[in-house]
Design a protein around this motif. Structure first.
Motif, PDB file in Angstrom:
ATOM      1  N   VAL A 193      69.945  12.315  40.610  1.00 34.56           N
ATOM      2  CA  VAL A 193      70.969  12.447  41.646  1.00 34.56           C
ATOM      3  C   VAL A 193      70.315  12.241  43.009  1.00 34.56           C
ATOM      4  CG1 VAL A 193      72.596  14.008  42.770  1.00 34.56           C
ATOM      5  CG2 VAL A 193      72.417  13.972  40.279  1.00 34.56           C
ATOM      6  N   ASN A 194      70.858  11.311  43.762  1.00 31.30           N
ATOM      7  CA  ASN A 194      70.271  10.957  45.051  1.00 31.30           C
ATOM      8  C   ASN A 194      70.764  11.863  46.172  1.00 31.30           C
ATOM      9  OD1 ASN A 194      68.649   9.385  46.710  1.00 31.30           O
ATOM     10  ND2 ASN A 194      70.319   8.014  47.244  1.00 31.30           N
ATOM     11  N   GLU A 195      72.087  12.124  46.182  1.00 28.72           N
ATOM     12  CA  GLU A 195      72.682  12.930  47.250  1.00 28.72           C
ATOM     13  C   GLU A 195      73.806  13.807  46.708  1.00 28.72           C
ATOM     14  OE1 GLU A 195      72.171   9.876  51.070  1.00 28.72           O
ATOM     15  OE2 GLU A 195      74.046   9.912  49.924  1.00 28.72           O
ATOM     16  N   ILE A 196      73.972  14.981  47.317  1.00 27.38           N
ATOM     17  CA  ILE A 196      75.102  15.860  47.039  1.00 27.38           C
ATOM     18  C   ILE A 196      75.846  15.993  48.363  1.00 27.38           C
ATOM     19  CG2 ILE A 196      75.846  18.110  46.170  1.00 27.38           C
ATOM     20  CD1 ILE A 196      72.782  18.271  45.156  1.00 27.38           C
ATOM     21  N   ILE A 197      77.010  15.366  48.474  1.00 24.86           N
ATOM     22  CA  ILE A 197      77.727  15.312  49.750  1.00 24.86           C
ATOM     23  C   ILE A 197      78.932  16.254  49.685  1.00 24.86           C
ATOM     24  CG2 ILE A 197      78.873  13.798  51.403  1.00 24.86           C
ATOM     25  CD1 ILE A 197      77.284  11.479  50.074  1.00 24.86           C
ATOM     26  N   ILE A 198      78.976  17.215  50.604  1.00 27.31           N
ATOM     27  CA  ILE A 198      80.003  18.264  50.613  1.00 27.31           C
ATOM     28  C   ILE A 198      80.735  18.233  51.951  1.00 27.31           C
ATOM     29  CG2 ILE A 198      80.415  20.751  50.378  1.00 27.31           C
ATOM     30  CD1 ILE A 198      77.679  20.853  48.874  1.00 27.31           C
ATOM     31  N   ASP A 199      82.068  18.337  51.916  1.00 26.60           N
ATOM     32  CA  ASP A 199      82.839  18.227  53.161  1.00 26.60           C
ATOM     33  C   ASP A 199      83.366  19.564  53.680  1.00 26.60           C
ATOM     34  OD1 ASP A 199      84.866  18.788  51.400  1.00 26.60           O
ATOM     35  OD2 ASP A 199      86.040  16.980  51.796  1.00 26.60           O
ATOM     36  N   ASN A 200      82.821  20.665  53.174  1.00 23.94           N
ATOM     37  CA  ASN A 200      83.260  21.984  53.618  1.00 23.94           C
ATOM     38  C   ASN A 200      82.043  22.870  53.873  1.00 23.94           C
ATOM     39  OD1 ASN A 200      84.009  24.987  52.712  1.00 23.94           O
ATOM     40  ND2 ASN A 200      85.815  24.051  53.637  1.00 23.94           N
ATOM     41  N   ILE A 201      81.988  23.487  55.045  1.00 23.26           N
ATOM     42  CA  ILE A 201      80.802  24.258  55.450  1.00 23.26           C
ATOM     43  C   ILE A 201      80.559  25.469  54.550  1.00 23.26           C
ATOM     44  CG2 ILE A 201      82.115  25.560  57.193  1.00 23.26           C
ATOM     45  CD1 ILE A 201      78.395  24.472  57.447  1.00 23.26           C
ATOM     46  N   ASN A 202      81.639  26.136  54.100  1.00 16.87           N
ATOM     47  CA  ASN A 202      81.479  27.319  53.235  1.00 16.87           C
ATOM     48  C   ASN A 202      80.905  26.940  51.874  1.00 16.87           C
ATOM     49  OD1 ASN A 202      82.509  29.087  55.193  1.00 16.87           O
ATOM     50  ND2 ASN A 202      84.614  28.667  54.571  1.00 16.87           N
ATOM     51  N   ILE A 203      81.441  25.850  51.291  1.00 18.39           N
ATOM     52  CA  ILE A 203      80.924  25.366  50.004  1.00 18.39           C
ATOM     53  C   ILE A 203      79.477  24.887  50.170  1.00 18.39           C
ATOM     54  CG2 ILE A 203      81.272  23.689  48.141  1.00 18.39           C
ATOM     55  CD1 ILE A 203      83.491  25.771  48.321  1.00 18.39           C
ATOM     56  N   PHE A 204      79.207  24.266  51.306  1.00 18.98           N
ATOM     57  CA  PHE A 204      77.851  23.782  51.626  1.00 18.98           C
ATOM     58  C   PHE A 204      76.851  24.939  51.617  1.00 18.98           C
ATOM     59  CE2 PHE A 204      74.608  22.878  54.894  1.00 18.98           C
ATOM     60  CZ  PHE A 204      74.068  21.707  54.390  1.00 18.98           C
ATOM     61  N   ASN A 205      77.220  26.051  52.257  1.00 16.39           N
ATOM     62  CA  ASN A 205      76.335  27.228  52.304  1.00 16.39           C
ATOM     63  C   ASN A 205      76.185  27.871  50.931  1.00 16.39           C
ATOM     64  OD1 ASN A 205      75.933  26.925  55.059  1.00 16.39           O
ATOM     65  ND2 ASN A 205      77.697  28.206  55.595  1.00 16.39           N
ATOM     66  N   LEU A 206      77.292  27.927  50.164  1.00 19.57           N
ATOM     67  CA  LEU A 206      77.234  28.498  48.805  1.00 19.57           C
ATOM     68  C   LEU A 206      76.318  27.680  47.897  1.00 19.57           C
ATOM     69  CD1 LEU A 206      80.918  29.544  48.020  1.00 19.57           C
ATOM     70  CD2 LEU A 206      78.924  31.041  48.014  1.00 19.57           C
ATOM     71  N   ILE A 257      71.187  18.002  49.600  1.00 22.20           N
ATOM     72  CA  ILE A 257      72.524  18.439  50.019  1.00 22.20           C
ATOM     73  C   ILE A 257      72.815  17.950  51.429  1.00 22.20           C
ATOM     74  CG2 ILE A 257      74.053  20.405  50.367  1.00 22.20           C
ATOM     75  CD1 ILE A 257      72.376  21.980  48.443  1.00 22.20           C
ATOM     76  N   ILE A 258      73.960  17.314  51.596  1.00 24.43           N
ATOM     77  CA  ILE A 258      74.368  16.770  52.899  1.00 24.43           C
ATOM     78  C   ILE A 258      75.773  17.272  53.226  1.00 24.43           C
ATOM     79  CG2 ILE A 258      74.903  14.650  54.181  1.00 24.43           C
ATOM     80  CD1 ILE A 258      72.898  13.223  52.271  1.00 24.43           C
ATOM     81  N   LEU A 259      75.962  17.724  54.462  1.00 28.05           N
ATOM     82  CA  LEU A 259      77.286  18.139  54.929  1.00 28.05           C
ATOM     83  C   LEU A 259      77.988  16.927  55.554  1.00 28.05           C
ATOM     84  CD1 LEU A 259      79.335  20.424  55.448  1.00 28.05           C
ATOM     85  CD2 LEU A 259      78.204  20.801  57.652  1.00 28.05           C
ATOM     86  N   TYR A 260      79.162  16.599  55.011  1.00 33.81           N
ATOM     87  CA  TYR A 260      79.941  15.455  55.498  1.00 33.81           C
ATOM     88  C   TYR A 260      80.847  15.927  56.643  1.00 33.81           C
ATOM     89  CZ  TYR A 260      83.057  11.371  55.372  1.00 33.81           C
ATOM     90  OH  TYR A 260      83.791  10.253  55.699  1.00 33.81           O
ATOM     91  N   THR A 261      80.718  15.286  57.819  1.00 39.76           N
ATOM     92  CA  THR A 261      81.464  15.748  59.002  1.00 39.76           C
ATOM     93  C   THR A 261      82.310  14.650  59.651  1.00 39.76           C
ATOM     94  OG1 THR A 261      79.487  15.310  60.355  1.00 39.76           O
ATOM     95  CG2 THR A 261      79.804  17.563  59.552  1.00 39.76           C
ATOM     96  N   TRP A 262      82.388  13.487  59.032  1.00 41.28           N
ATOM     97  CA  TRP A 262      83.162  12.393  59.631  1.00 41.28           C
ATOM     98  C   TRP A 262      84.658  12.698  59.554  1.00 41.28           C
ATOM     99  CZ3 TRP A 262      81.035   6.792  58.926  1.00 41.28           C
ATOM    100  CH2 TRP A 262      79.686   6.769  59.302  1.00 41.28           C
ATOM    101  N   LYS A 263      85.442  12.018  60.444  1.00 41.17           N
ATOM    102  CA  LYS A 263      86.891  12.223  60.472  1.00 41.17           C
ATOM    103  C   LYS A 263      87.581  11.583  59.266  1.00 41.17           C
ATOM    104  CE  LYS A 263      87.381  12.791  65.462  1.00 41.17           C
ATOM    105  NZ  LYS A 263      88.023  12.276  66.705  1.00 41.17           N
ATOM    106  N   ILE A 264      87.043  10.461  58.768  1.00 41.59           N
ATOM    107  CA  ILE A 264      87.621   9.809  57.591  1.00 41.59           C
ATOM    108  C   ILE A 264      87.405  10.718  56.388  1.00 41.59           C
ATOM    109  CG2 ILE A 264      87.562   7.759  56.096  1.00 41.59           C
ATOM    110  CD1 ILE A 264      86.216   6.293  58.472  1.00 41.59           C
ATOM    111  N   PRO A 265      88.466  11.026  55.585  1.00 38.72           N
ATOM    112  CA  PRO A 265      88.295  11.889  54.410  1.00 38.72           C
ATOM    113  C   PRO A 265      87.190  11.378  53.481  1.00 38.72           C
ATOM    114  CG  PRO A 265      90.615  11.515  54.826  1.00 38.72           C
ATOM    115  CD  PRO A 265      89.863  10.602  55.772  1.00 38.72           C
TER     116      PRO A 265
END
Length: 415
Positions: free
Chosen positions: A226-239, A256-264
Protein backbone atom coordinates in the motif's frame (compact mmCIF):
# COMPACT_ATOMS: atom_id res chain seq x y z
CA UNK A 1 1.04 0.10 -5.86
CA UNK A 2 -2.33 0.47 -4.16
CA UNK A 3 -4.00 3.46 -2.54
CA UNK A 4 -6.66 3.26 0.18
CA UNK A 5 -9.26 6.05 0.10
CA UNK A 6 -11.33 6.55 3.26
CA UNK A 7 -14.31 8.84 2.71
CA UNK A 8 -16.41 10.13 5.64
CA UNK A 9 -19.91 10.65 4.18
CA UNK A 10 -22.03 11.48 7.20
CA UNK A 11 -22.40 10.47 10.85
CA UNK A 12 -21.62 6.74 11.33
CA UNK A 13 -21.05 6.12 7.59
CA UNK A 14 -17.69 5.45 5.94
CA UNK A 15 -16.80 4.46 2.39
CA UNK A 16 -13.49 2.68 1.85
CA UNK A 17 -12.10 2.16 -1.65
CA UNK A 18 -8.87 0.47 -2.71
CA UNK A 19 -7.60 1.73 -6.06
CA UNK A 20 -4.90 0.20 -8.21
CA UNK A 21 -3.71 2.04 -11.35
CA UNK A 22 -6.73 4.41 -11.03
CA UNK A 23 -9.18 1.47 -11.13
CA UNK A 24 -11.30 0.49 -8.13
CA UNK A 25 -9.96 -2.80 -6.71
CA UNK A 26 -12.05 -3.15 -3.55
CA UNK A 27 -14.95 -1.20 -2.04
CA UNK A 28 -16.79 -1.26 1.28
CA UNK A 29 -19.47 0.79 3.01
CA UNK A 30 -19.62 0.76 6.79
CA UNK A 31 -22.90 1.95 8.26
CA UNK A 32 -24.13 1.41 11.83
CA UNK A 33 -27.51 0.37 10.43
CA UNK A 34 -25.86 -2.66 8.80
CA UNK A 35 -23.25 -3.87 11.29
CA UNK A 36 -22.20 -7.42 10.48
CA UNK A 37 -22.50 -10.00 13.26
CA UNK A 38 -20.02 -12.45 11.74
CA UNK A 39 -17.32 -13.56 14.25
CA UNK A 40 -19.14 -11.92 17.18
CA UNK A 41 -19.07 -14.07 20.34
CA UNK A 42 -22.20 -14.49 22.46
CA UNK A 43 -23.21 -16.24 25.65
CA UNK A 44 -26.51 -17.79 24.59
CA UNK A 45 -29.13 -20.11 25.98
CA UNK A 46 -30.26 -23.41 24.42
CA UNK A 47 -33.93 -23.38 23.41
CA UNK A 48 -34.32 -26.73 21.67
CA UNK A 49 -32.29 -29.72 20.45
CA UNK A 50 -33.67 -30.77 17.06
CA UNK A 51 -32.36 -34.21 16.01
CA UNK A 52 -34.22 -34.16 12.68
CA UNK A 53 -32.12 -31.12 11.64
CA UNK A 54 -29.03 -32.29 13.54
CA UNK A 55 -28.86 -28.86 15.13
CA UNK A 56 -29.49 -26.92 18.32
CA UNK A 57 -31.55 -23.71 18.41
CA UNK A 58 -29.77 -21.09 20.52
CA UNK A 59 -31.11 -17.75 21.72
CA UNK A 60 -27.89 -15.74 21.37
CA UNK A 61 -29.31 -12.22 21.72
CA UNK A 62 -32.65 -10.64 22.67
CA UNK A 63 -35.30 -12.04 20.30
CA UNK A 64 -32.60 -13.53 18.06
CA UNK A 65 -32.29 -17.27 17.52
CA UNK A 66 -29.45 -19.01 15.68
CA UNK A 67 -28.78 -22.52 14.43
CA UNK A 68 -25.91 -24.52 15.92
CA UNK A 69 -25.27 -27.63 13.75
CA UNK A 70 -24.07 -30.75 15.58
CA UNK A 71 -20.88 -30.72 13.44
CA UNK A 72 -20.05 -27.29 14.90
CA UNK A 73 -19.97 -28.61 18.48
CA UNK A 74 -16.44 -28.92 19.82
CA UNK A 75 -15.19 -32.24 21.22
CA UNK A 76 -14.10 -30.18 24.24
CA UNK A 77 -17.67 -30.38 25.65
CA UNK A 78 -17.60 -34.21 25.46
CA UNK A 79 -14.12 -34.61 26.93
CA UNK A 80 -15.06 -32.28 29.78
CA UNK A 81 -17.80 -34.72 30.88
CA UNK A 82 -15.79 -37.82 29.84
CA UNK A 83 -18.40 -38.90 27.27
CA UNK A 84 -17.64 -40.37 23.84
CA UNK A 85 -17.85 -37.93 20.96
CA UNK A 86 -21.10 -38.93 19.23
CA UNK A 87 -24.18 -36.99 18.10
CA UNK A 88 -26.38 -39.50 19.96
CA UNK A 89 -24.67 -38.43 23.20
CA UNK A 90 -25.53 -34.74 22.76
CA UNK A 91 -28.57 -35.16 25.05
CA UNK A 92 -26.12 -36.02 27.87
CA UNK A 93 -24.09 -32.85 27.23
CA UNK A 94 -26.75 -30.22 26.62
CA UNK A 95 -30.27 -29.53 27.80
CA UNK A 96 -32.85 -26.78 27.38
CA UNK A 97 -32.15 -23.46 29.14
CA UNK A 98 -28.46 -24.33 29.44
CA UNK A 99 -26.02 -21.51 28.67
CA UNK A 100 -23.49 -21.94 25.86
CA UNK A 101 -20.76 -19.78 24.31
CA UNK A 102 -21.12 -19.48 20.53
CA UNK A 103 -19.67 -17.49 17.65
CA UNK A 104 -21.52 -16.46 14.49
CA UNK A 105 -19.98 -17.88 11.31
CA UNK A 106 -22.80 -16.78 9.01
CA UNK A 107 -24.97 -13.75 9.74
CA UNK A 108 -28.74 -13.90 9.54
CA UNK A 109 -30.11 -12.80 6.18
CA UNK A 110 -33.77 -12.20 5.36
CA UNK A 111 -35.60 -15.32 6.65
CA UNK A 112 -32.44 -17.35 7.24
CA UNK A 113 -31.21 -17.70 10.79
CA UNK A 114 -27.61 -17.05 11.80
CA UNK A 115 -25.34 -20.12 11.77
CA UNK A 116 -23.35 -20.61 14.98
CA UNK A 117 -20.30 -22.57 16.08
CA UNK A 118 -18.54 -23.46 19.33
CA UNK A 119 -15.16 -23.47 17.55
CA UNK A 120 -14.16 -19.95 18.61
CA UNK A 121 -11.75 -18.04 16.36
CA UNK A 122 -9.91 -14.82 17.20
CA UNK A 123 -8.52 -13.14 14.07
CA UNK A 124 -5.15 -11.45 14.39
CA UNK A 125 -3.00 -9.60 11.86
CA UNK A 126 -0.92 -12.69 11.05
CA UNK A 127 -2.53 -15.60 12.92
CA UNK A 128 -5.93 -17.03 13.86
CA UNK A 129 -6.15 -18.23 17.47
CA UNK A 130 -8.38 -21.24 18.21
CA UNK A 131 -9.06 -21.60 21.98
CA UNK A 132 -10.05 -25.03 23.38
CA UNK A 133 -8.84 -26.80 20.23
CA UNK A 134 -5.89 -28.90 21.36
CA UNK A 135 -2.32 -27.90 20.53
CA UNK A 136 -1.69 -27.65 16.81
CA UNK A 137 -0.28 -25.20 14.28
CA UNK A 138 -1.59 -25.02 10.73
CA UNK A 139 -0.36 -22.94 7.80
CA UNK A 140 -2.67 -21.29 5.26
CA UNK A 141 -2.96 -23.32 2.04
CA UNK A 142 -2.21 -20.15 0.09
CA UNK A 143 1.33 -20.08 1.52
CA UNK A 144 3.39 -22.25 -0.82
CA UNK A 145 6.99 -22.83 -1.92
CA UNK A 146 9.95 -21.42 0.04
CA UNK A 147 7.72 -19.39 2.39
CA UNK A 148 5.93 -22.57 3.55
CA UNK A 149 9.23 -24.46 4.00
CA UNK A 150 10.72 -21.60 6.07
CA UNK A 151 7.64 -21.44 8.31
CA UNK A 152 7.73 -25.21 8.91
CA UNK A 153 11.41 -24.96 9.92
CA UNK A 154 10.74 -22.25 12.49
CA UNK A 155 7.35 -23.45 13.70
CA UNK A 156 8.80 -24.89 16.95
CA UNK A 157 9.92 -21.38 17.97
CA UNK A 158 6.32 -20.16 18.09
CA UNK A 159 4.61 -19.64 21.44
CA UNK A 160 1.69 -22.12 21.63
CA UNK A 161 -0.56 -21.64 24.68
CA UNK A 162 -1.97 -24.72 26.41
CA UNK A 163 -5.21 -26.10 24.88
CA UNK A 164 -5.00 -23.63 22.01
CA UNK A 165 -4.28 -24.05 18.32
CA UNK A 166 -3.42 -21.48 15.71
CA UNK A 167 -3.42 -20.96 11.97
CA UNK A 168 -0.77 -18.81 10.29
CA UNK A 169 -2.59 -16.50 7.87
CA UNK A 170 -1.39 -15.64 4.36
CA UNK A 171 -0.37 -12.21 5.67
CA UNK A 172 2.09 -13.93 8.03
CA UNK A 173 4.16 -15.69 5.37
CA UNK A 174 7.12 -13.28 5.40
CA UNK A 175 6.87 -12.22 9.05
CA UNK A 176 9.51 -12.91 11.67
CA UNK A 177 8.93 -15.29 14.59
CA UNK A 178 8.97 -12.27 16.90
CA UNK A 179 6.13 -10.58 14.96
CA UNK A 180 4.08 -13.80 14.94
CA UNK A 181 4.61 -14.33 18.68
CA UNK A 182 3.57 -10.73 19.42
CA UNK A 183 0.33 -11.33 17.52
CA UNK A 184 -0.26 -14.62 19.39
CA UNK A 185 0.26 -12.98 22.81
CA UNK A 186 -2.04 -10.08 21.85
CA UNK A 187 -4.87 -12.51 20.97
CA UNK A 188 -4.26 -14.75 24.01
CA UNK A 189 -4.69 -11.69 26.25
CA UNK A 190 -7.87 -10.86 24.34
CA UNK A 191 -9.21 -14.40 25.01
CA UNK A 192 -8.42 -14.10 28.73
CA UNK A 193 -10.52 -10.92 28.89
CA UNK A 194 -13.35 -12.67 27.01
CA UNK A 195 -13.27 -15.60 29.48
CA UNK A 196 -13.62 -13.22 32.44
CA UNK A 197 -16.55 -11.49 30.77
CA UNK A 198 -18.21 -14.90 30.11
CA UNK A 199 -17.83 -15.83 33.76
CA UNK A 200 -19.55 -12.73 35.14
CA UNK A 201 -22.12 -11.97 32.40
CA UNK A 202 -25.82 -12.73 32.23
CA UNK A 203 -27.19 -14.45 29.14
CA UNK A 204 -28.14 -14.14 26.33
CA UNK A 205 -25.62 -11.35 25.76
CA UNK A 206 -22.93 -10.15 23.33
CA UNK A 207 -19.54 -10.99 24.84
CA UNK A 208 -17.16 -9.84 22.11
CA UNK A 209 -17.79 -7.80 18.97
CA UNK A 210 -15.57 -8.25 15.94
CA UNK A 211 -13.52 -5.13 15.30
CA UNK A 212 -15.00 -2.17 13.43
CA UNK A 213 -14.26 -1.50 9.77
CA UNK A 214 -11.23 0.71 10.51
CA UNK A 215 -9.51 -2.00 12.54
CA UNK A 216 -10.31 -4.60 9.85
CA UNK A 217 -8.95 -2.36 7.09
CA UNK A 218 -5.67 -1.78 8.94
CA UNK A 219 -5.44 -5.41 10.05
CA UNK A 220 -6.32 -7.24 6.82
CA UNK A 221 -5.74 -4.96 3.86
CA UNK A 222 -2.84 -2.65 4.68
CA UNK A 223 0.61 -4.02 3.97
CA UNK A 224 3.92 -3.01 2.41
CA UNK A 225 2.26 -2.90 -1.04
CA UNK A 226 0.00 0.00 0.00
CA UNK A 227 1.50 3.28 -1.13
CA UNK A 228 -0.86 5.80 0.48
CA UNK A 229 -3.81 5.91 2.90
CA UNK A 230 -5.81 9.04 2.03
CA UNK A 231 -8.45 10.18 4.55
CA UNK A 232 -10.79 13.17 4.14
CA UNK A 233 -11.85 13.59 7.77
CA UNK A 234 -9.61 14.92 10.57
CA UNK A 235 -11.21 12.77 13.31
CA UNK A 236 -10.81 9.54 11.31
CA UNK A 237 -7.27 10.67 10.42
CA UNK A 238 -6.36 10.99 14.13
CA UNK A 239 -8.03 7.66 15.00
CA UNK A 240 -5.98 5.94 12.29
CA UNK A 241 -2.76 6.66 14.18
CA UNK A 242 -4.21 5.01 17.32
CA UNK A 243 -5.33 1.90 15.39
CA UNK A 244 -1.98 1.52 13.60
CA UNK A 245 -0.05 1.71 16.88
CA UNK A 246 -2.51 -0.73 18.50
CA UNK A 247 -1.96 -3.23 15.66
CA UNK A 248 1.82 -2.66 15.72
CA UNK A 249 1.94 -1.67 12.03
CA UNK A 250 4.22 1.31 12.57
CA UNK A 251 5.54 1.21 8.99
CA UNK A 252 2.15 2.60 7.89
CA UNK A 253 2.43 5.82 9.92
CA UNK A 254 4.27 7.71 7.16
CA UNK A 255 1.71 6.62 4.55
CA UNK A 256 -1.34 8.35 6.08
CA UNK A 257 -2.34 11.54 4.27
CA UNK A 258 -5.11 13.99 5.19
CA UNK A 259 -7.07 15.07 2.10
CA UNK A 260 -8.05 18.77 2.31
CA UNK A 261 -8.95 19.76 -1.26
CA UNK A 262 -12.39 21.22 -2.07
CA UNK A 263 -13.09 18.56 -4.75
CA UNK A 264 -14.65 15.48 -3.02
CA UNK A 265 -12.12 12.67 -2.51
CA UNK A 266 -13.96 10.00 -4.52
CA UNK A 267 -14.67 12.46 -7.32
CA UNK A 268 -11.01 13.49 -7.58
CA UNK A 269 -9.90 9.86 -8.02
CA UNK A 270 -12.81 9.04 -10.37
CA UNK A 271 -14.17 6.45 -7.91
CA UNK A 272 -17.74 7.81 -7.89
CA UNK A 273 -18.31 6.94 -11.56
CA UNK A 274 -16.86 3.45 -11.10
CA UNK A 275 -19.17 2.78 -8.14
CA UNK A 276 -22.17 3.80 -10.24
CA UNK A 277 -21.11 1.36 -12.99
CA UNK A 278 -20.91 -1.43 -10.41
CA UNK A 279 -24.64 -1.09 -9.74
CA UNK A 280 -25.55 -1.75 -13.34
CA UNK A 281 -27.04 -5.06 -14.42
CA UNK A 282 -25.32 -4.82 -17.83
CA UNK A 283 -21.58 -4.13 -18.08
CA UNK A 284 -19.95 -3.29 -21.40
CA UNK A 285 -16.49 -4.70 -22.15
CA UNK A 286 -13.83 -2.60 -23.99
CA UNK A 287 -14.11 -4.76 -27.14
CA UNK A 288 -17.90 -4.33 -27.33
CA UNK A 289 -18.82 -7.54 -25.49
CA UNK A 290 -21.42 -7.56 -22.70
CA UNK A 291 -21.80 -9.11 -19.25
CA UNK A 292 -25.25 -9.41 -17.63
CA UNK A 293 -25.48 -10.12 -13.88
CA UNK A 294 -28.78 -11.33 -12.36
CA UNK A 295 -29.45 -12.21 -8.71
CA UNK A 296 -31.96 -14.77 -7.42
CA UNK A 297 -32.58 -16.13 -3.92
CA UNK A 298 -30.17 -19.05 -4.34
CA UNK A 299 -28.05 -18.41 -7.46
CA UNK A 300 -26.20 -15.56 -9.15
CA UNK A 301 -26.31 -15.92 -12.95
CA UNK A 302 -23.72 -14.21 -15.15
CA UNK A 303 -24.23 -14.23 -18.93
CA UNK A 304 -21.45 -13.40 -21.40
CA UNK A 305 -22.50 -11.92 -24.76
CA UNK A 306 -20.47 -10.96 -27.83
CA UNK A 307 -22.90 -8.02 -28.42
CA UNK A 308 -20.91 -5.51 -30.56
CA UNK A 309 -17.54 -7.31 -30.57
CA UNK A 310 -16.35 -7.25 -34.21
CA UNK A 311 -12.56 -7.36 -33.76
CA UNK A 312 -12.02 -10.96 -34.95
CA UNK A 313 -12.41 -12.82 -38.23
CA UNK A 314 -14.42 -15.89 -37.12
CA UNK A 315 -17.12 -16.93 -34.63
CA UNK A 316 -14.70 -19.14 -32.70
CA UNK A 317 -12.15 -16.34 -32.35
CA UNK A 318 -14.88 -13.91 -31.26
CA UNK A 319 -16.05 -16.38 -28.61
CA UNK A 320 -12.52 -16.95 -27.27
CA UNK A 321 -11.61 -13.23 -27.30
CA UNK A 322 -14.84 -12.13 -25.57
CA UNK A 323 -14.74 -14.97 -23.00
CA UNK A 324 -11.13 -14.16 -22.04
CA UNK A 325 -11.89 -10.46 -21.77
CA UNK A 326 -15.02 -11.14 -19.70
CA UNK A 327 -13.11 -13.33 -17.21
CA UNK A 328 -11.13 -10.33 -15.86
CA UNK A 329 -14.27 -8.27 -15.36
CA UNK A 330 -16.32 -11.16 -13.90
CA UNK A 331 -13.68 -11.91 -11.25
CA UNK A 332 -13.46 -8.20 -10.43
CA UNK A 333 -17.26 -7.85 -10.14
CA UNK A 334 -17.54 -10.93 -7.91
CA UNK A 335 -14.94 -9.49 -5.54
CA UNK A 336 -16.28 -5.91 -5.53
CA UNK A 337 -19.93 -6.91 -5.09
CA UNK A 338 -18.89 -9.63 -2.61
CA UNK A 339 -21.09 -12.15 -4.39
CA UNK A 340 -21.34 -15.36 -2.35
CA UNK A 341 -22.99 -18.76 -2.70
CA UNK A 342 -23.54 -20.51 -6.02
CA UNK A 343 -22.50 -18.56 -9.13
CA UNK A 344 -23.27 -19.79 -12.67
CA UNK A 345 -21.39 -18.27 -15.61
CA UNK A 346 -22.77 -18.81 -19.12
CA UNK A 347 -19.84 -18.30 -21.51
CA UNK A 348 -20.19 -18.01 -25.29
CA UNK A 349 -20.02 -21.56 -26.72
CA UNK A 350 -16.62 -22.63 -28.06
CA UNK A 351 -16.10 -25.71 -30.22
CA UNK A 352 -12.31 -26.07 -29.93
CA UNK A 353 -11.39 -27.93 -26.71
CA UNK A 354 -8.06 -26.08 -26.40
CA UNK A 355 -9.91 -22.74 -26.34
CA UNK A 356 -12.18 -24.03 -23.55
CA UNK A 357 -9.08 -25.03 -21.53
CA UNK A 358 -7.51 -21.58 -22.06
CA UNK A 359 -10.60 -19.83 -20.61
CA UNK A 360 -10.81 -22.36 -17.72
CA UNK A 361 -7.15 -21.86 -16.83
CA UNK A 362 -7.48 -18.07 -16.92
CA UNK A 363 -10.51 -17.87 -14.60
CA UNK A 364 -9.02 -20.37 -12.13
CA UNK A 365 -5.79 -18.38 -11.95
CA UNK A 366 -7.67 -15.16 -11.17
CA UNK A 367 -10.46 -16.44 -8.90
CA UNK A 368 -8.14 -18.47 -6.66
CA UNK A 369 -6.30 -15.26 -5.69
CA UNK A 370 -9.48 -14.18 -3.91
CA UNK A 371 -9.33 -13.85 -0.12
CA UNK A 372 -12.60 -15.82 0.10
CA UNK A 373 -12.73 -19.62 -0.18
CA UNK A 374 -13.71 -20.65 -3.70
CA UNK A 375 -14.63 -24.01 -5.24
CA UNK A 376 -14.69 -24.01 -9.02
CA UNK A 377 -15.70 -26.58 -11.63
CA UNK A 378 -14.97 -26.91 -15.34
CA UNK A 379 -16.80 -25.48 -18.35
CA UNK A 380 -19.47 -27.96 -19.45
CA UNK A 381 -20.44 -28.92 -23.00
CA UNK A 382 -23.12 -26.22 -22.80
CA UNK A 383 -20.59 -23.46 -21.97
CA UNK A 384 -21.65 -23.32 -18.30
CA UNK A 385 -19.16 -22.93 -15.44
CA UNK A 386 -20.24 -23.33 -11.81
CA UNK A 387 -18.40 -22.01 -8.79
CA UNK A 388 -19.15 -21.56 -5.10
CA UNK A 389 -17.73 -18.60 -3.18
CA UNK A 390 -17.64 -17.84 0.52
CA UNK A 391 -19.39 -14.59 1.42
CA UNK A 392 -16.93 -12.75 3.65
CA UNK A 393 -19.53 -10.24 4.88
CA UNK A 394 -22.88 -8.88 3.76
CA UNK A 395 -22.35 -7.11 0.44
CA UNK A 396 -21.70 -3.36 0.71
CA UNK A 397 -23.99 -2.82 -2.27
CA UNK A 398 -26.89 -4.91 -0.93
CA UNK A 399 -26.72 -2.88 2.26
CA UNK A 400 -27.25 0.36 0.35
CA UNK A 401 -29.58 -0.77 -2.47
CA UNK A 402 -33.33 -0.60 -2.81
CA UNK A 403 -35.71 -1.47 -5.65
CA UNK A 404 -37.16 1.57 -7.41
CA UNK A 405 -40.98 1.45 -7.34
CA UNK A 406 -41.17 3.00 -10.83
CA UNK A 407 -38.61 1.09 -12.92
CA UNK A 408 -38.16 -1.97 -10.63
CA UNK A 409 -34.36 -1.63 -10.92
CA UNK A 410 -31.74 -1.57 -8.18
CA UNK A 411 -30.76 1.95 -7.08
CA UNK A 412 -28.19 3.15 -4.55
CA UNK A 413 -29.51 4.87 -1.45
CA UNK A 414 -28.35 8.47 -1.23
CA UNK A 415 -25.67 8.82 1.42
Amino acid sequence: MKKILINFVKKNTLRIATIKKNNIYDFKIENNEFITQTLNIYQGIIIKIEYSLEAIFVNYEKKKIGLLPFKEISKYYFFKKKINFNKNNIKYIFNNKQKIVVQIIKSEYKNKKAVLTTFIQLIGCYIILLPNSGNAIKISKKIQGIDRINLKKNITKLYIPKNMSLIIRTSGKKKSIQQLNQDIIFNVNKWEKIKKKIQYSLYPILIYQENNIMIRIFRDYLNYHVNEIIIDNINIFNLSYIYIILLNKLYLLNKIILYTWKIPLFQYYNVEKQIYILLKRKILLPSGGLIIIDFTESVTAIDVNSYKCLKTSSIEETALYTNLESVNEIVRQIRLRNIGGLIIIDFINMKIINNIKIVQKRIKQLILRDAARVKIGNISQFGILELSRQKLNLSSFKNQQYVCSQCQKYTMKKL
